[in-house]
Scaffold this motif. Sequence first.
Motif, PDB file in Angstrom:
ATOM      1  N   ASP A  51       3.195   5.844 -10.358  1.00 41.72           N
ATOM      2  CA  ASP A  51       1.864   5.784  -9.745  1.00 41.72           C
ATOM      3  C   ASP A  51       0.837   5.283 -10.753  1.00 41.72           C
ATOM      4  O   ASP A  51      -0.084   4.543 -10.413  1.00 41.72           O
ATOM      5  CB  ASP A  51       1.451   7.156  -9.199  1.00 41.72           C
ATOM      6  N   ALA A  54       1.304   1.724 -11.032  1.00 41.59           N
ATOM      7  CA  ALA A  54       0.759   1.055  -9.845  1.00 41.59           C
ATOM      8  C   ALA A  54      -0.721   0.734 -10.010  1.00 41.59           C
ATOM      9  O   ALA A  54      -1.221  -0.245  -9.459  1.00 41.59           O
ATOM     10  CB  ALA A  54       0.960   1.924  -8.604  1.00 41.59           C
ATOM     11  N   GLN A 224       8.355  -4.744   1.729  1.00 43.88           N
ATOM     12  CA  GLN A 224       7.744  -3.558   1.122  1.00 43.88           C
ATOM     13  C   GLN A 224       7.449  -3.769  -0.361  1.00 43.88           C
ATOM     14  O   GLN A 224       6.628  -3.093  -0.939  1.00 43.88           O
ATOM     15  CB  GLN A 224       8.657  -2.332   1.278  1.00 43.88           C
ATOM     16  N   ARG A 228       5.347  -6.906  -6.123  1.00 41.47           N
ATOM     17  CA  ARG A 228       6.034  -6.682  -7.396  1.00 41.47           C
ATOM     18  C   ARG A 228       6.288  -7.993  -8.126  1.00 41.47           C
ATOM     19  O   ARG A 228       6.295  -9.072  -7.552  1.00 41.47           O
ATOM     20  CB  ARG A 228       7.380  -5.964  -7.132  1.00 41.47           C
TER      21      ARG A 228
ATOM     22  N   ALA B 564      -5.165  10.808  -8.773  1.00 45.77           N
ATOM     23  CA  ALA B 564      -4.222  10.214  -7.843  1.00 45.77           C
ATOM     24  C   ALA B 564      -4.996   9.799  -6.613  1.00 45.77           C
ATOM     25  O   ALA B 564      -5.972  10.428  -6.252  1.00 45.77           O
ATOM     26  CB  ALA B 564      -3.140  11.213  -7.484  1.00 45.77           C
ATOM     27  N   GLY B 567      -5.686   2.828  -5.267  1.00 50.34           N
ATOM     28  CA  GLY B 567      -5.436   2.062  -6.475  1.00 50.34           C
ATOM     29  C   GLY B 567      -3.988   1.668  -6.607  1.00 50.34           C
ATOM     30  O   GLY B 567      -3.617   0.861  -7.434  1.00 50.34           O
ATOM     31  N   GLY B 568      -3.164   2.225  -5.787  1.00 48.77           N
ATOM     32  CA  GLY B 568      -1.748   1.868  -5.865  1.00 48.77           C
ATOM     33  C   GLY B 568      -1.437   0.720  -4.936  1.00 48.77           C
ATOM     34  O   GLY B 568      -2.292   0.198  -4.246  1.00 48.77           O
ATOM     35  N   ILE B 569      -0.229   0.314  -4.948  1.00 49.25           N
ATOM     36  CA  ILE B 569       0.188  -0.741  -4.040  1.00 49.25           C
ATOM     37  C   ILE B 569       1.435  -0.265  -3.346  1.00 49.25           C
ATOM     38  O   ILE B 569       2.180   0.555  -3.875  1.00 49.25           O
ATOM     39  CB  ILE B 569       0.494  -2.054  -4.782  1.00 49.25           C
ATOM     40  N   THR B 570       1.653  -0.780  -2.182  1.00 42.55           N
ATOM     41  CA  THR B 570       2.925  -0.461  -1.555  1.00 42.55           C
ATOM     42  C   THR B 570       3.991  -1.165  -2.355  1.00 42.55           C
ATOM     43  O   THR B 570       3.759  -2.205  -2.953  1.00 42.55           O
ATOM     44  CB  THR B 570       2.971  -0.967  -0.102  1.00 42.55           C
ATOM     45  N   GLY B 571       5.128  -0.599  -2.358  1.00 40.31           N
ATOM     46  CA  GLY B 571       6.176  -1.218  -3.157  1.00 40.31           C
ATOM     47  C   GLY B 571       6.475  -0.393  -4.373  1.00 40.31           C
ATOM     48  O   GLY B 571       7.580  -0.400  -4.885  1.00 40.31           O
ATOM     49  N   ILE B 572       5.463   0.317  -4.866  1.00 40.55           N
ATOM     50  CA  ILE B 572       5.764   1.261  -5.933  1.00 40.55           C
ATOM     51  C   ILE B 572       5.501   2.628  -5.343  1.00 40.55           C
ATOM     52  O   ILE B 572       4.373   3.034  -5.133  1.00 40.55           O
ATOM     53  CB  ILE B 572       4.887   1.008  -7.165  1.00 40.55           C
ATOM     54  N   TYR B 573       6.529   3.316  -5.017  1.00 38.26           N
ATOM     55  CA  TYR B 573       6.445   4.561  -4.289  1.00 38.26           C
ATOM     56  C   TYR B 573       5.585   4.412  -3.046  1.00 38.26           C
ATOM     57  O   TYR B 573       5.605   3.394  -2.384  1.00 38.26           O
ATOM     58  CB  TYR B 573       6.013   5.716  -5.187  1.00 38.26           C
ATOM     59  N   PHE B 576       0.487   5.156  -3.604  1.00 35.73           N
ATOM     60  CA  PHE B 576      -0.530   5.874  -4.350  1.00 35.73           C
ATOM     61  C   PHE B 576      -0.623   5.330  -5.763  1.00 35.73           C
ATOM     62  O   PHE B 576       0.325   4.764  -6.286  1.00 35.73           O
ATOM     63  CB  PHE B 576      -0.211   7.372  -4.406  1.00 35.73           C
ATOM     64  N   GLY B 577      -1.762   5.540  -6.327  1.00 35.79           N
ATOM     65  CA  GLY B 577      -1.904   5.160  -7.719  1.00 35.79           C
ATOM     66  C   GLY B 577      -2.472   6.321  -8.486  1.00 35.79           C
ATOM     67  O   GLY B 577      -3.186   7.147  -7.943  1.00 35.79           O
ATOM     68  N   VAL B 578      -2.135   6.375  -9.754  1.00 36.36           N
ATOM     69  CA  VAL B 578      -2.798   7.335 -10.622  1.00 36.36           C
ATOM     70  C   VAL B 578      -3.713   6.500 -11.502  1.00 36.36           C
ATOM     71  O   VAL B 578      -3.256   5.668 -12.275  1.00 36.36           O
ATOM     72  CB  VAL B 578      -1.791   8.109 -11.480  1.00 36.36           C
ATOM     73  N   THR B 579      -4.995   6.684 -11.311  1.00 38.35           N
ATOM     74  CA  THR B 579      -5.939   5.811 -11.976  1.00 38.35           C
ATOM     75  C   THR B 579      -6.652   6.560 -13.086  1.00 38.35           C
ATOM     76  O   THR B 579      -7.057   7.698 -12.914  1.00 38.35           O
ATOM     77  CB  THR B 579      -6.978   5.298 -10.964  1.00 38.35           C
TER      78      THR B 579
END
Lengths: 631, 934
Positions: A51, A54, A224, A228, B564, B567-573, B576-579
């Motif tokens: 996360d 991300a 999905q 990336r 949390a 800031g996240g993108i789909t594709g990585i979990y 969600f993002g932890v910023t």
Amino acid sequence: MKKHLINIIISISAICGSGMVFTSCEDDLNVTPDGRMTDEAVFSTPENTKDYFASAFAHIPFKIFKYYFFDNFLIDMSDEGWSTADYQPLIINDIYAGNCNTTKHRFEWDDTGQGKWDGGYWQRYWAMIRVLNNCLKRFPTAAFESESERELCTAEARVLRAFYYLQMVKFYGDLPIITDVYGINTDYAGLERKPAYEVLQHIVEECEMALDSPNLPWTLTSIQMKNRMTKGIACAIISQASLFAASPLFCHDQNLWQYAYDKNKKVFDLLVANGYELYDHLNDPKSYQNAYQEYFASRSYSGSKADDKETIWGSPMNHGVNHSAINGVPLFTNSHQAGCVPTQELVDAFDMLTTGEPIYDLANPYVDEKHSDININPKSGYDPANPYTGRDPRFYACIYYNGSKINTGVLNKTVETWNNEMSWNGEACNYKASSASGNCKVDQTAQRYTRTGYYNRKYHTFKVQPGQVKDEGNWKYYRLGEIYLNLAECAVETNRIDEAMNLVNVIRHRAGFDPSVDKVAAGQVEARLIVRHERQVELAFEEHRYFDCRRWGVVTEDIKEEKYNTGMWIHKDGTKYVYVRFPLGKGMGNGPSKYSSEAKYRLVPIPLKESNTLGSLTGFGADYWQNPGWE
Amino acid sequence: MILKKNIIPIFLATATLSASAATDADSISFGQQELEAAFGYLETRDSYTGSQSSVDAEQIETWKGTSISAAIRGKLAGWYNGVIRGASSPNATDALIVLDGIPMPFMTLTDLDPTTVGKITILKDAAAKALYGPQGAQGVLLITTKHGENNSLKVKISADFSFESPTDNPDMLDSYGQAMLRNQALINDGLAPKFSSSQLDEFANGTGINNDWRKKYMKDMFLQKYNVQVGGGGERVKFYVNAGFSRETGKFNTMYDDKYNPSDATNRFTIVSNLDVKINSWLRGFANTNIGVKRINASAQSANLYKLMYTTPNWVEDGMLEDGRVITAEGYPTPILGAINYSGVNQMTRTDLAANIGLDFTLDFITKGLSFKAIFGYSSMYNGIRGGSFDYGRVIYNKLSGKYESWGSNIATPLSWAKGTTTNYYMDIQAMFDYHRVFAEDHSVDALLHYTSEDYRGDDTKWYNYAFILPTNRIQLAGEARYGFKNRYFVQFDFNYSGSEMMAKGHQFHFSPVVSGSWVASNESWFKNDLVTYLKIRASYGNLYYDSLRAQDSRYLYNNVYRAGAGGITGIYSGFGVTNLRRGNVNVGWETSKQQDYGFDLGFMDKFHIIADYWRTNQEGILIQSELNPVLGGVTAANRAFTNSGKVLNQGIDLTVTYDTVLPCGLGINVAGQMGWNHNKWENASELSYADANYAYPYRKTGYSIGQQWGYLVDNSNGSQFYNSQAEIDASGLQFTGKQPRPGDLKFQDLNGDGVIDEGDQAPLDVVYTMPRFEYGASVALDYRGFDLYLDFIGESGRSMLMNKSVGAAEFVDGITTEGVYMPMHQEAWTADRFAQGLPISYPALSTTASSSLQNNSFYVSKIDYLRLRNLTLGYSLPENIIKKVGMTKLRLYVNGQNLFTWDNMKFDGFDPESDQVFNKVFRSFNVGLNIHF
């Protein structure tokens, strides 16, 4: 005295008592805050690690029309477009009027923190680079589900960091290379700006490391995963970074063309070997005129669509508005603005289909600096009285012109840009035989009407009815077509003329040119003109022209291509159309169309606060940290 | 009441907290008056080494409004709107408010009934406030409610009735004037005029629309206020009870709707109950309760209405169709009629509860002079809002069709209710030992040890910040020791040791010492004389600490903030993002505040008294996000770590003067004046120098006062301030960033001489900053044979206001005005014609957008020096022998006017010096009232 003693004892015990209360309360002061994580927690579980990673994707630029209020400044500034937002104060007009400075450059506007628009690159990209530096520092010990995951994320972080660095070099030129995680106690003394080509070579090295990764895929396999990083993206970055490193604006007088050719050749071969190919088949002839048009009008991400093998990285963004609204034609009911409209210069760049010849002399396209007329290439078969027939198929894919048909959904109409009412100071434009105008006339102030006589068509899809936001052409950060032309340019500069022409011709075949009119060049000079010309056409409206015109010159030269740009005023004399070129911009030919063609606009200024802070912290002074021409 | 012949001096009265305790005040000398000190202890003036000011019930009650904050305006030297002795830090500077011994972190002073207050004291220097620790480092305001007294039973009834209206209700132009100027602005900007000459004719001859919104919808407010106070007691029990009610109504002309009532009404009930019980010879108990309930009913748009009335032009049509749709005009989506009556209603109920109970043990059996006190304090605030939302359709008259046509997407919606609540809770436990004894007559020894533990659970009302939803815990230990010799020489030592969760471990606790001393010269045997009856010299020095807790988003600054969420993108979990937001700095520590105070108390003939202080605060280690941390390090400006790197020097003078006498003819005279001067200056703002960038001024903060504003200086070299033609602009050879000047725009000085008008040319605008440098107040009370007259003035000077974003001074303000707001002054705006004819020009060319003239610049700087007659009261008390027959001890009738006159030098008409927008109002009131005492 005894009483005093008791007094003292009591006081002391009271103080001690209070002290004890204190120590027990000390723990109260160590609160667990409100859902924040500690540094340790961030890398302590696979979820948190990823996360956090991300968040490094947060400032991938949106492109297309996600600049300040839907203007694409890069296309507006280059010689291929003009913004119909020019009626508004402050925005694009600051650029056209040359009113940018180190505290106010439109790429650095204040509100970037919201993250809704592109811009504010300096602070955004450095923030992302710091996150990635932290990732690369912590990943070796961070929690991951598996070792392969750790390896994959590490490779991805390298590619993404290289991508951000590449964006920055393209805008700002020389930069420091920072791979540490800077904190509040970092000592900046002696931190240097590395020459741009060194930064670009560093970018290339980083991507080459990623290419060695066993886990980083060549393409993505599911939608999905759409944002990336891939090896394909790493190759594209290597291609562009090495090309830019060798270019005059960035090479600092080093000759790096052989280096650029080697890198380009290597990644070109790798891409082709790993399944990338040009999109050269038309699936929907009812809707589209050629494969090139269909390719841009369709939405695909890398690897997500089986029939698109050209896109290396396509934007997954759904911008909430579509091309017919932002780069619209007034005939679309939902058209908010004509947006970024094509210039006559771009229109002139499309060759004649049957002869394969440019309509003008490539070495000297216009008779004068102000582009009031062109040096017609007699071999081309171009008819100035009938300028829109028989042109390169990509012309019809990219541009709505006077007489072109729109057949999107319910609309089945003809675009008419002629205007018999138009007048301005210029002597040529006082035709008032009949006062009437076409349905998409040239207009000086209305946002929904063109300034130039043309409308943008690239990325428009016929499948979508106006007002629908769905499946329109998305932004292609990198596509194989560009890599062809990057390699072709390197080939020319290293005197591999035939190789260059072969690459150009492959691109032209896909566009619809017959092999019988293939390009041949007598020498390097001609070949260079051909390749640059081909880039202008093939890569129109993809934000390449802005950088090409800049990197091909040196930082002290004005950007002559952008100085005077023109439109086409068409008026109707009976049934006949009369075509008159006219200068764009407030000065109507008295003064440049775009003052942003001044030399200093080749690079974006470093925000003043930064150049000053860094100047004093590094000890090199503010001038060292500012780009040439900007004070 | 205030004009008792034997009234004790205003500001100095401390003998008891009762309003009627003056009977034996004469017998108490100035030096023996008791001053209120920390934690509810009283000390004689002689022995008090600190600096404080106070105001008692008599003065507070002269104010006939409902707000204690207004009641003490101009009456405490060094107090200004919640801040004591100016700002020493850019971070929060509000004084700590203590009500009956309990800190009140979420109390707003406007919500306490002035009638119930017995005394208010501000603690100003290090010696006076040190015991309160970090929260009190910027000053403490002690509020003590009234208490019962011995051997008496008093019933006091009061009733007040007031009409309130704005102090400044400027002339606005009528439709014709507004339309003419609108056209002029459009033409100036090269656009087509909006109004045709036939429309203008209609406006001119009165057949066109001309809605004077203020006349139509604004009303005088009516305030009624009643209090019943009962106080008394005997040897064992003393009590005081107050029941108060006030109601303020009628700000706007409204129409009743069958669904709800949109009229403004504010009702307030207050109950104060204070009880002191002497349980036995060594144990005393007390319980104090203060309850306020405030209910407000108002149109949902209530806060917006004055603004609408000034920003909606007179030519906008008013009214509604039979089907309930409201008429408006293009660009005015909120018609006033609809805003008042059909936009829904808010009903707010706010309940404040403050209570404390305590026990006071006399521990003479352990050692003489020792006592122990324990207090448990609790306060809570509950604020509930019921909002009824409602909407209505809009129509606009279409000239072509001759019909009203629907406009916009609003439609009539059914009334729907929603509610929201805020709850704050505060608890505190205090325990203290006190020791006071005099040895061998000459040696007095005092000692105090005090422990506090507190728990605060705030909501976001006052701190508007998520950080305060979390509980705040504090603990502190404080102590004081004083030695006095012969009641002449005093030395005192104070300390505070406290912990804060703001800092990382190892930085949480600090110890702050204070030393102070005084010499009562007039107690020396050789000093005695009839002219100078009192002289005391004081000095204090302390190193206090401040944890900035009240600054926005400033908790846990040592922590890196990771969140949390987006800031996240789909594709990585899961997307969600932890910023990483604000960067932490584990070394974050306390702001230190080195405070000095030197003062004297001086009395002449026991009638005329002067209390003066010079003070100086060096605030260091101020937490700021240093600009010297470049963005290049990967931290955006907003996320920079806080470092203890700022430094501010704040200094000033407080002065209080009182004169009190009764002339032989029976005329009682009481004069009181106070003045505060303060000057703060950034000594270090950890700020970037712009010297390299060729700025005319290299620093934006360092060397200037907190809140210094910057702007261009107007160039008057051509005698007119303006560019009078395009040719003149061209000939200047200047380049302009941002908005390009048009003919008629202000001419700015190119201070750095680089040929470009940009930020580098901006200069510090003359005294435009946050706090006034001078504030002062003075009152005169005369009393003669039952008649009393009271005059009260306040004033301010040494500050200016920048008004380029003030609607009414500027004709166009982004985000507030739609098509400009035109005042008579704008009729003298620059036009080519006026210039050619040589007519006076007092304003730049009007524009339809924020023109270059509307950038920050010296033209819009207005001084806000003023003197206000704040209170004028004339009363008559019936002779005692008459009212005695009906069992009364007092019957007084009075008339009163508040904010009657203001003398100011505002540059722009229509502005009260205390308001920055033409629609922000200060109110004047006329009041009649009645006091009955039994």
